[in-house]
Design a protein around this motif. Structure first.
Motif, PDB file in Angstrom:
ATOM      1  N   GLU A  50      29.707   1.135  91.443  1.00 53.32           N
ATOM      2  CA  GLU A  50      28.860  -0.244  91.474  1.00 53.32           C
ATOM      3  C   GLU A  50      30.116  -1.543  91.753  1.00 53.32           C
ATOM      4  OE1 GLU A  50      25.296  -0.337  89.176  1.00 53.32           O
ATOM      5  OE2 GLU A  50      26.347   0.817  87.878  1.00 53.32           O
ATOM      6  N   THR A  51      31.150  -0.924  92.479  1.00 51.37           N
ATOM      7  CA  THR A  51      32.321  -2.229  92.560  1.00 51.37           C
ATOM      8  C   THR A  51      31.617  -3.116  93.223  1.00 51.37           C
ATOM      9  OG1 THR A  51      33.625   0.045  93.002  1.00 51.37           O
ATOM     10  CG2 THR A  51      34.419  -2.291  93.600  1.00 51.37           C
ATOM     11  N   ILE A  52      30.493  -3.382  94.111  1.00 49.51           N
ATOM     12  CA  ILE A  52      30.283  -4.428  94.748  1.00 49.51           C
ATOM     13  C   ILE A  52      29.698  -5.617  93.663  1.00 49.51           C
ATOM     14  CG2 ILE A  52      27.921  -3.227  94.933  1.00 49.51           C
ATOM     15  CD1 ILE A  52      27.818  -4.872  97.429  1.00 49.51           C
ATOM     16  N   ARG A  53      29.329  -4.990  92.466  1.00 50.17           N
ATOM     17  CA  ARG A  53      28.849  -5.779  91.628  1.00 50.17           C
ATOM     18  C   ARG A  53      29.856  -6.480  90.638  1.00 50.17           C
ATOM     19  NH1 ARG A  53      23.141  -5.092  90.049  1.00 50.17           N
ATOM     20  NH2 ARG A  53      22.218  -3.149  91.189  1.00 50.17           N
ATOM     21  N   ILE A  54      31.146  -6.058  90.712  1.00 47.68           N
ATOM     22  CA  ILE A  54      32.167  -6.346  89.618  1.00 47.68           C
ATOM     23  C   ILE A  54      32.515  -7.788  89.955  1.00 47.68           C
ATOM     24  CG2 ILE A  54      34.590  -5.481  89.172  1.00 47.68           C
ATOM     25  CD1 ILE A  54      32.344  -3.820  87.953  1.00 47.68           C
ATOM     26  N   PRO A  55      32.850  -8.253  91.126  1.00 47.92           N
ATOM     27  CA  PRO A  55      33.499  -9.540  90.981  1.00 47.92           C
ATOM     28  C   PRO A  55      32.627 -10.598  90.457  1.00 47.92           C
ATOM     29  CG  PRO A  55      33.795  -8.596  93.328  1.00 47.92           C
ATOM     30  CD  PRO A  55      32.746  -7.720  92.365  1.00 47.92           C
ATOM     31  N   SER A  76      33.984   7.055  90.381  1.00 51.70           N
ATOM     32  CA  SER A  76      33.536   6.416  91.394  1.00 51.70           C
ATOM     33  C   SER A  76      34.359   6.465  92.770  1.00 51.70           C
ATOM     34  CB  SER A  76      33.653   4.848  91.117  1.00 51.70           C
ATOM     35  OG  SER A  76      33.008   4.316  90.138  1.00 51.70           O
ATOM     36  N   ASN A  77      33.870   6.427  93.850  1.00 51.19           N
ATOM     37  CA  ASN A  77      34.602   6.599  94.986  1.00 51.19           C
ATOM     38  C   ASN A  77      34.444   5.310  95.982  1.00 51.19           C
ATOM     39  OD1 ASN A  77      32.185   6.994  95.922  1.00 51.19           O
ATOM     40  ND2 ASN A  77      32.271   9.275  96.056  1.00 51.19           N
ATOM     41  N   ASP A  78      34.235   4.166  95.587  1.00 56.35           N
ATOM     42  CA  ASP A  78      33.864   3.120  96.397  1.00 56.35           C
ATOM     43  C   ASP A  78      34.996   2.200  96.202  1.00 56.35           C
ATOM     44  OD1 ASP A  78      33.190   2.317  93.912  1.00 56.35           O
ATOM     45  OD2 ASP A  78      31.322   1.248  94.423  1.00 56.35           O
ATOM     46  N   GLY A  79      36.256   2.449  95.827  1.00 58.07           N
ATOM     47  CA  GLY A  79      37.284   1.688  95.647  1.00 58.07           C
ATOM     48  C   GLY A  79      37.384   0.594  94.486  1.00 58.07           C
ATOM     49  N   LEU A  80      36.898   1.154  93.488  1.00 57.97           N
ATOM     50  CA  LEU A  80      36.794   0.334  92.179  1.00 57.97           C
ATOM     51  C   LEU A  80      38.139  -0.019  91.836  1.00 57.97           C
ATOM     52  CD1 LEU A  80      35.059  -0.584  89.528  1.00 57.97           C
ATOM     53  CD2 LEU A  80      36.069   1.421  88.413  1.00 57.97           C
ATOM     54  N   MET A  81      39.273   0.867  91.850  1.00 55.85           N
ATOM     55  CA  MET A  81      40.497   0.305  91.279  1.00 55.85           C
ATOM     56  C   MET A  81      41.152  -0.483  92.328  1.00 55.85           C
ATOM     57  SD  MET A  81      40.861   1.678  88.582  1.00 55.85           S
ATOM     58  CE  MET A  81      42.703   1.094  88.277  1.00 55.85           C
ATOM     59  N   HIS A 120      36.388  -6.614  66.403  1.00 55.00           N
ATOM     60  CA  HIS A 120      35.989  -7.404  67.404  1.00 55.00           C
ATOM     61  C   HIS A 120      34.555  -7.558  67.661  1.00 55.00           C
ATOM     62  CE1 HIS A 120      40.062  -7.730  69.004  1.00 55.00           C
ATOM     63  NE2 HIS A 120      40.330  -6.648  68.671  1.00 55.00           N
ATOM     64  N   TRP A 121      33.994  -8.579  68.013  1.00 51.22           N
ATOM     65  CA  TRP A 121      32.796  -8.572  68.727  1.00 51.22           C
ATOM     66  C   TRP A 121      32.757  -7.822  70.044  1.00 51.22           C
ATOM     67  CZ3 TRP A 121      28.300 -10.060  66.657  1.00 51.22           C
ATOM     68  CH2 TRP A 121      28.207 -10.614  65.230  1.00 51.22           C
ATOM     69  N   CYS A 122      31.870  -7.033  70.308  1.00 53.28           N
ATOM     70  CA  CYS A 122      32.073  -6.311  71.520  1.00 53.28           C
ATOM     71  C   CYS A 122      30.676  -6.447  72.040  1.00 53.28           C
ATOM     72  CB  CYS A 122      32.321  -4.608  71.085  1.00 53.28           C
ATOM     73  SG  CYS A 122      33.868  -4.409  70.378  1.00 53.28           S
ATOM     74  N   LEU A 123      30.822  -6.455  73.367  1.00 53.18           N
ATOM     75  CA  LEU A 123      29.574  -6.431  74.429  1.00 53.18           C
ATOM     76  C   LEU A 123      29.481  -4.925  75.002  1.00 53.18           C
ATOM     77  CD1 LEU A 123      29.899  -9.872  76.131  1.00 53.18           C
ATOM     78  CD2 LEU A 123      27.686  -8.960  74.974  1.00 53.18           C
ATOM     79  N   THR A 124      28.503  -4.114  74.992  1.00 51.69           N
ATOM     80  CA  THR A 124      28.218  -3.326  75.716  1.00 51.69           C
ATOM     81  C   THR A 124      27.362  -3.060  76.599  1.00 51.69           C
ATOM     82  OG1 THR A 124      29.071  -1.934  73.444  1.00 51.69           O
ATOM     83  CG2 THR A 124      28.364  -0.604  75.510  1.00 51.69           C
ATOM     84  N   LEU A 125      27.834  -2.989  77.912  1.00 49.07           N
ATOM     85  CA  LEU A 125      26.989  -3.500  79.256  1.00 49.07           C
ATOM     86  C   LEU A 125      27.044  -2.408  80.313  1.00 49.07           C
ATOM     87  CD1 LEU A 125      28.476  -6.927  79.235  1.00 49.07           C
ATOM     88  CD2 LEU A 125      26.283  -6.738  78.701  1.00 49.07           C
ATOM     89  N   ASP A 126      25.928  -2.869  81.162  1.00 49.75           N
ATOM     90  CA  ASP A 126      25.983  -2.095  82.548  1.00 49.75           C
ATOM     91  C   ASP A 126      26.596  -3.314  83.456  1.00 49.75           C
ATOM     92  OD1 ASP A 126      25.094   0.315  81.490  1.00 49.75           O
ATOM     93  OD2 ASP A 126      23.089   0.041  81.938  1.00 49.75           O
ATOM     94  N   PRO A 127      27.094  -2.775  84.477  1.00 52.28           N
ATOM     95  CA  PRO A 127      27.392  -3.792  85.503  1.00 52.28           C
ATOM     96  C   PRO A 127      26.281  -4.794  85.986  1.00 52.28           C
ATOM     97  CG  PRO A 127      28.158  -1.688  86.135  1.00 52.28           C
ATOM     98  CD  PRO A 127      27.266  -1.426  85.134  1.00 52.28           C
ATOM     99  N   TYR A 174      22.524  -7.756  98.859  1.00 51.71           N
ATOM    100  CA  TYR A 174      23.401  -8.412  97.943  1.00 51.71           C
ATOM    101  C   TYR A 174      24.745  -8.246  98.394  1.00 51.71           C
ATOM    102  CZ  TYR A 174      26.049  -9.205  93.653  1.00 51.71           C
ATOM    103  OH  TYR A 174      26.757  -9.754  92.504  1.00 51.71           O
ATOM    104  N   ARG A 175      25.590  -9.368  98.433  1.00 50.42           N
ATOM    105  CA  ARG A 175      26.872  -9.569  98.979  1.00 50.42           C
ATOM    106  C   ARG A 175      27.690  -9.440  97.830  1.00 50.42           C
ATOM    107  NH1 ARG A 175      28.011 -14.011  99.805  1.00 50.42           N
ATOM    108  NH2 ARG A 175      26.025 -15.029  99.774  1.00 50.42           N
ATOM    109  N   SER A 176      28.728  -8.863  97.815  1.00 49.37           N
ATOM    110  CA  SER A 176      29.837  -8.795  96.610  1.00 49.37           C
ATOM    111  C   SER A 176      30.121 -10.383  96.494  1.00 49.37           C
ATOM    112  CB  SER A 176      31.175  -7.840  97.200  1.00 49.37           C
ATOM    113  OG  SER A 176      32.066  -8.104  95.958  1.00 49.37           O
ATOM    114  N   GLY A 177      30.310 -10.656  95.126  1.00 50.65           N
ATOM    115  CA  GLY A 177      30.629 -11.842  94.681  1.00 50.65           C
ATOM    116  C   GLY A 177      29.392 -12.888  94.290  1.00 50.65           C
ATOM    117  N   GLN A 178      28.373 -12.546  94.925  1.00 48.56           N
ATOM    118  CA  GLN A 178      27.222 -13.214  94.929  1.00 48.56           C
ATOM    119  C   GLN A 178      26.522 -13.493  93.549  1.00 48.56           C
ATOM    120  OE1 GLN A 178      24.204 -11.990  97.599  1.00 48.56           O
ATOM    121  NE2 GLN A 178      23.224 -13.957  97.917  1.00 48.56           N
TER     122      GLN A 178
END
Lengths: 334, 515
Positions: A50-55, A76-81, A120-127, A174-178
Motif C-alpha cells: 500500500e505504498t501508494i497511500r503512504i505519502p 510488500s514488494n512495491d518499494g515501501l522501503m 504513550h498515546w497510540c494510534l493503531t491504523l490501516d494506511p 488515486y495518485r500517490s500523495g493525493q
C-alpha cells in the motif's frame, strides 16, 4: 481479589503470550525507535503493498502531531522501503509470515505496542484510515489526548465511515500523495446499527455502504465499523480482534460512567480503483477474516461494476457535519 | 503603579517567554519560578530572548522541585516572594500566576482597576464552615489530618492513612488563632500584606503545620491573609479567570475560545493549552488595539452562560440526535432519540385503504406509504419516495433492525409528516414498538360486525378473526393510554366522512409540529 486476578490472567494471558510468540516473525529493517521522546504520539500500522497511500498518510498524521510511525511490512514488494528509508520518524519491521496466523496482524501489533507504546498515546491504523475528531479544525490531537488524560480516560472511540466516489469503484483512480477525499468525498449518513456485545462490552456497529451494497441479503454479516484506534497504552493491554475490540473491557467503553465523552470518525478510503488488484491478490492468498468472505463480496461487486453512490449519499464537510448527523460526539469537551 | 508578577512554571518555555514579554511591556517586574524537575535552562533562554533593559526587570527565584498538591507548591511561591523582597523593588501589588495563564485585558486596564480599588487584597477566601468550595473531594480533612502521601502517586496509601487517622480519632490542632480558609491558588496582594505573610511563614510552627496539609496552595495564603487583614479589605476573588468542571478539573482553553475569554470580566485567564497559539495571537491583537469592550472592568465576574448551556445540552447528548456508543434499549433502536412525529394506520387485513391513502397523499406535507413492513418486500407504494438505501426488494436490510429503518425513512423527508400502513397481526412486532413510541400517532381502522349477518351460512370466520385481533389490540392501546384516531370501516370500505376526519386529525398534528 484472587478471583479478579485469575480472570485477569485468563483473559489477558493468551493475548500476551501469543504476542510474545509472534515476535519472532518480525525483523527490524529500520529501527529508529531510539528517537521516540517521552509523551510522543505514536502510530502503529500493518500493511502490505500500500505504498501508494503512504505519502499522504504520513502528511496527514504528521500534521495531527504523530511523533513516530511504526510499520509492520507484511512482505510488500512495491518499494515501501524506498519511501520510508529516508524518513527519520518511521521504523519498519519486515515479516513474510502469515497474516492470518498472526490473527490478522493483531499479535504483531500487540507486541510492538507493548514494547514501544507503553506510556504513550497510540494510534493503531490501516494506511487507508484517517481520524477526524471534534474541533479538529481548531484543536490538535495532542490537546484531545491531554484532555482525555485529565479526565482519566485511556481510550478514544471512533466509528468508521466508508468513503466512496460517484462512479464505479474501478474509476476512482488515486495518485500517490493525493488527498483521497478529492476522489471519494461521499459517505452514508444514515443506516448504522449499534448494539453492545456481552463478552468484551464493545459497541458493535454495522451499516453504511458496505452493508447496503455488499451485504444486502445478509446484512448481519456486514463487517464491524466500531474502532478504538487511540489508546494510552499500558504493557498488559491488548487488541483482541483488529482494533474493533480491545482488552481490558474498559477500553471499549466509548463514554464516561456519568456523561458522554468525545468520540471520533475514522474516514476509510477502501473503495478506490486500487481495490481490484488488492482483492484479486487476497482471494489468492486467503489470508483474511472469515475465509475472505468480505473480499469475495467485493470482487462480485467490482465485477458487476457496482456504483456505491446513491441519491441519499452525503458529501463530507468536516467534523461539525458528523456531529450534526449523530455520528460523532463532542461529549463534555468544552 | 508598579506591579510584580510571580510566575510558577514547569514546562513549555516558549509560551512562558511569550507571557513574560506581554507582562514586561509596561515597566513592571517579573519573577519566574522554574520547576527544579525541569532540566531546561530557563535563565539562559530568557537572556537570549530579552534585551538588557527588560532583563533588568526579570528575576529568577530559588528553584524548588514542585509536586502537585503538596507543600512544595507553596514553597515555590514563597521563593518567588522572597526574591521580590531581595530585589528591593517597591511594587504596589504582587500578582501570582502560572505559565499557562495569559492576559485577557490590557495591562493599562489592570492598573486602572487596581488604582480604583487601591489597598484591597484580591484573593479568594472562603470559610469552609459556610461554603465547602471544593467541587469534589476532601474539604476539612485537608487540614484536620496529616497527609504524608501524594494522592496522585499513591491513592491507596493516601486513603488508607486518612482512614486510619479518622478511625483513631486523631485530629490536628491549628497553630495560633488561625481560621482556615480556602480559595483559588492565584491571587494579587499588596506588598505590605505579602511582607506580613512572609514573616509569618518563617515561623516554624506554621511551616510544620502546613507541610502535611493536602493542597496547601489553596489554603496557606488564604488563611494567613484573613489573619493579618480585616475582612473588609479582602475582595474574595483573584484577578485570574478560571473555572472548574463538574468533575473538579480546570477548564482548558483552545484556539476556538477567544470569544468566550474576551467576555470574561477578569484580567488573566487560566489555563491555556500549550498548543493554543492562534488564541494567544488573537489575544495579543486585542491587547495591542484595545477596543471598547476589551478594557474597563468595573467588577470581577464570570460570564459562564455559553459554558453552562453547552454542559446542559451535552450532558445527555444533543436532542434529536443519535449518540454513538449509547443505546438504552436494543429493541427500540434509533426510535429512542427520534423526536419527529409520524403516523401509523393500523388496520385489519381485509380493509380497503387505498382511497384513504390517496386522500392523505393529496394533502400537502403528508406522505403515506403502503405496507413498509410487508413480509416479502418493502411495499413503499410511492415510487418517488423510496429510500435509496433500502431497495424495495431487499427486505433484509430493513429487518436487521426495523425501528432504525423507520427512523431513516421519517428523516429522509424533513418537511413531510410520514406515515405507513401496518396490518394486524403484523408478525414482526412493529405494533408493539409503535404502541410505546410517543412520536407515533395511531389511526385505528376497526371492522364492522358483518360476520354476524353473513349471507350464506351463519358466520364469516375471516371477519370474526379480524374483529378479535383488532379489539384485542384496541384494548391493549387503551391500557397503554395511547391516544388514537378511530375509524370504523363498513363492509371493508372507509366512509368518505371518516377519510376527511383522519385528514383533519393528521393536519392538526402537522400544524402543532411546525409550530
Amino acid at each position: 481479589m484472587l478471583k479478579k486476578l485469575l480472570r485477569f490472567i485468563q483473559r489477558g494471558g493468551p493475548a500476551f503470550f501469543m504476542a510474545r510468540k509472534h515476535r519472532h516473525d518480525l525483523t527490524a529493517v529500520s529501527d529508529r525507535t531510539s528517537r521516540i521522546k517521552r509523551g510522543d504520539l505514536l502510530a502503529f500500522i500493518v500493511l502490505r503493498n500500500e505504498t501508494i497511500r503512504i505519502p499522504y498518510f504520513l502528511d496527514y498524521y504528521r500534521a495531527l502531531g504523530v511523533g513516530h510511525f511504526l510499520f509492520v511490512d507484511n512482505d510488500s514488494n512495491d518499494g515501501l522501503m524506498d519511501r520510508l528509508a529516508a524518513a527519520a520518524d518511521c521504523s519498519v519491521w519486515h515479516t513474510a509470515a502469515s497474516y492470518k496466523e498472526a490473527k490478522f496482524g493483531v499479535h504483531w501489533l500487540n507486541y510492538l505496542l507493548r514494547i514501544y507504546g507503553s506510556g504513550h498515546w497510540c494510534l493503531t491504523l490501516d494506511p487507508d484510515e484517517f481520524l477526524d475528531f471534534p474541533h479538529s479544525d481548531s484543536r490538535s490531537l495532542a490537546e484531545l489526548t491531554a484532555y482525555l488524560d485529565q479526565e482519566g480516560k485511556a481510550s478514544f472511540f471512533a466509528i468508521m465511515l466508508d468513503m466512496y466516489g460517484e462512479g464505479p469503484v474501478d474509476d476512482a483512480g488515486y495518485r500517490s500523495g493525493q488527498n483521497p477525499l478529492d476522489v471519494c468525498p461521499w459517505f452514508d449518513a444514515t443506516g448504522y446499527y449499534q448494539d453492545r456485545r456481552p463478552n468484551y462490552g464493545e459497541w458493535w456497529i454495522r451499516g453504511g455502504v458496505r452493508r447496503r451494497v455488499f451485504f444486502p441479503d445478509q446484512p448481519e454479516h456486514a463487517p464491524a465499523l466500531n474502532k478504538t484506534v487511540l489508546v494510552k497504552w499500558r504493557w498488559y493491554y491488548a487488541y483482541i480482534a483488529s482494533t474493533h475490540i480491545a482488552w481490558p473491557n474498559r477500553l471499549n467503553r466509548p463514554h464516561f460512567s456519568d456523561t458522554l465523552a468525545p468520540t471520533g470518525c475514522l474516514l476509510h478510503f477502501k473503495y478506490l480503483s486500487l481495490l481490484r488488484e488488492k482483492v484479486e491478490e487476497e482471494m489468492e492468498r486467503k489470508e483474511h477474516y472469515a475465509g475472505s468472505r468480505e473480499y469475495q463480496r467485493y470482487l462480485d461487486g467490482l465485477n458487476d461494476s457496482a456504483v456505491l453512490w446513491s441519491p441519499a449519499s452525503v458529501r463530507f464537510r468536516g467534523w461539525r457535519q458528523c456531529v450534526d448527523l449523530g455520528l460523532m460526539n463532542v461529549g463534555r469537551w468544552f | 503603579m508598579k506591579l510584580a508578577f510571580i510566575i510558577l512554571a514547569h514546562e513549555d518555555p516558549a509560551n512562558l517567554l511569550r507571557l513574560m514579554q506581554r507582562l514586561l511591556v509596561d515597566g513592571d517586574i517579573v519573577i519566574v519560578h522554574w520547576d527544579k524537575k525541569n532540566q531546561f535552562d530557563m535563565q539562559a533562554a530568557a537572556q537570549a530572548y530579552f534585551d538588557a533593559e527588560s532583563m533588568r526587570r526579570v528575576r529568577f527565584a530559588r528553584r524548588v522541585a514542585v509536586e502537585w498538591g503538596r507543600w512544595s507548591m507553596v514553597e515555590a511561591t514563597l521563593a518567588g516572594v522572597q526574591e521580590l523582597e531581595q530585589s528591593g523593588t517597591v511594587a504596589d501589588y504582587a500578582v501570582l500566576l502560572s505559565g499557562a495563564d495569559y492576559l485577557i485585558k490590557p495591562l493599562s486596564a489592570l492598573k486602572a482597576f487596581l488604582r480604583a480599588h487601591s489597598g484591597k487584597e484580591f484573593i479568594e477566601c472562603v470559610d469552609p464552615d459556610i461554603d465547602p468550595w471544593v467541587v469534589q473531594g476532601l474539604v476539612k480533612e485537608r487540614f484536620q489530618h496529616h497527609h504524608w502521601f501524594n494522592w496522585r502517586d499513591n491513592p491507596q496509601l493516601f486513603d488508607w492513612s486518612l482512614k486510619t487517622q479518622k478511625k483513631l480519632g486523631l485530629k490536628r490542632k491549628i497553630p495560633g488563632q488561625l481560621k482556615p480558609h480556602f480559595g483559588s491558588q492565584w491571587w494579587a496582594l499588596t506588598w505590605p500584606t505579602l511582607k506580613q505573610v512572609l514573616a509569618i511563614s518563617r515561623r516554624r510552627a506554621i511551616r510544620q503545620f502546613f507541610k502535611t496539609t493536602w493542597v496547601p496552595d489553596e489554603l496557606f495564603f488564604q488563611t494567613l491573609v484573613v489573619a493579618v487583614v480585616p475582612k473588609t479589605q479582602i475582595v474574595s476573588s483573584g484577578l485570574t479567570f478560571y473555572h472548574f468542571s463538574h468533575q473538579g478539573r480546570p477548564l482548558v482553553f483552545y484556539n476556538d475560545h477567544f470569544d468566550f475569554l474576551s467576555r470574561q470580566q477578569y484580567f488573566l485567564a487560566r489555563k491555556l493549552s500549550p498548543q493554543a497559539t492562534r488564541l494567544r495571537d488573537r489575544l495579543d491583537d486585542m491587547l495591542e488595539q484595545p477596543t471598547a469592550n476589551s478594557g474597563g472592568v468595573t467588577s470581577l465576574s464570570k460570564q459562564l452562560g455559553s459554558y453552562q448551556h453547552f454542559i446542559a445540552v451535552q450532558w445527555r447528548g444533543i436532542p434529536d440526535r443519535r449518540v454513538v456508543g449509547r443505546q438504552l434499549d436494543a429493541w427500540y433502536g434509533d426510535l429512542e432519540w427520534n423526536k419527529k412525529p409520524y403516523f401509523v394506520i393500523l388496520a385489519y387485513y381485509g380493509a380497503q385503504l387505498e382511497p384513504l391513502r390517496d386522500a392523505l397523499n393529496d394533502w400537502p406535507g403528508i406522505c403515506c406509504y403502503r405496507e413498509l413492513f410487508h413480509g416479502s418486500h418493502i411495499d413503499y407504494g410511492l415510487p418517488d419516495m423510496e429510500h435509496p438505501f433500502y431497495p424495495a426488494d431487499k427486505p433484509a436490510l430493513r429487518d436487521m433492525k426495523r425501528p432504525n429503518f423507520l427512523v431513516d425513512l421519517i428523516h429522509a423527508h424533513p418537511d413531510q409528516l410520514t406515515g405507513f400502513i401496518l396490518r394486524l397481526p403484523s408478525g414482526n412486532e412493529m405494533e408493539k414498538v409503535v404502541i410505546f413510541d410517543p412520536q407515533a400517532t395511531i389511526v385505528f381502522v376497526l371492522p364492522d360486525d358483518c360476520y354476524l349477518d353473513a349471507d350464506n351460512d351463519g358466520l364469516d370466520w375471516h371477519n370474526a378473526f379480524d374483529n378479535m385481533v383488532m379489539y384485542d389490540y384496541l384494548a391493549e392501546l387503551q391500557r397503554a393510554g395511547k391516544k388514537l384516531c378511530r375509524v370504523n370501516a363498513s363492509r371493508h370500505i372507509i366512509p368518505a366522512d371518516s377519510i376527511k376526519e383522519v385528514g383533519a386529525y393528521l393536519c392538526a398534528l402537522q400544524t402543532t409540529v411546525s409550530r
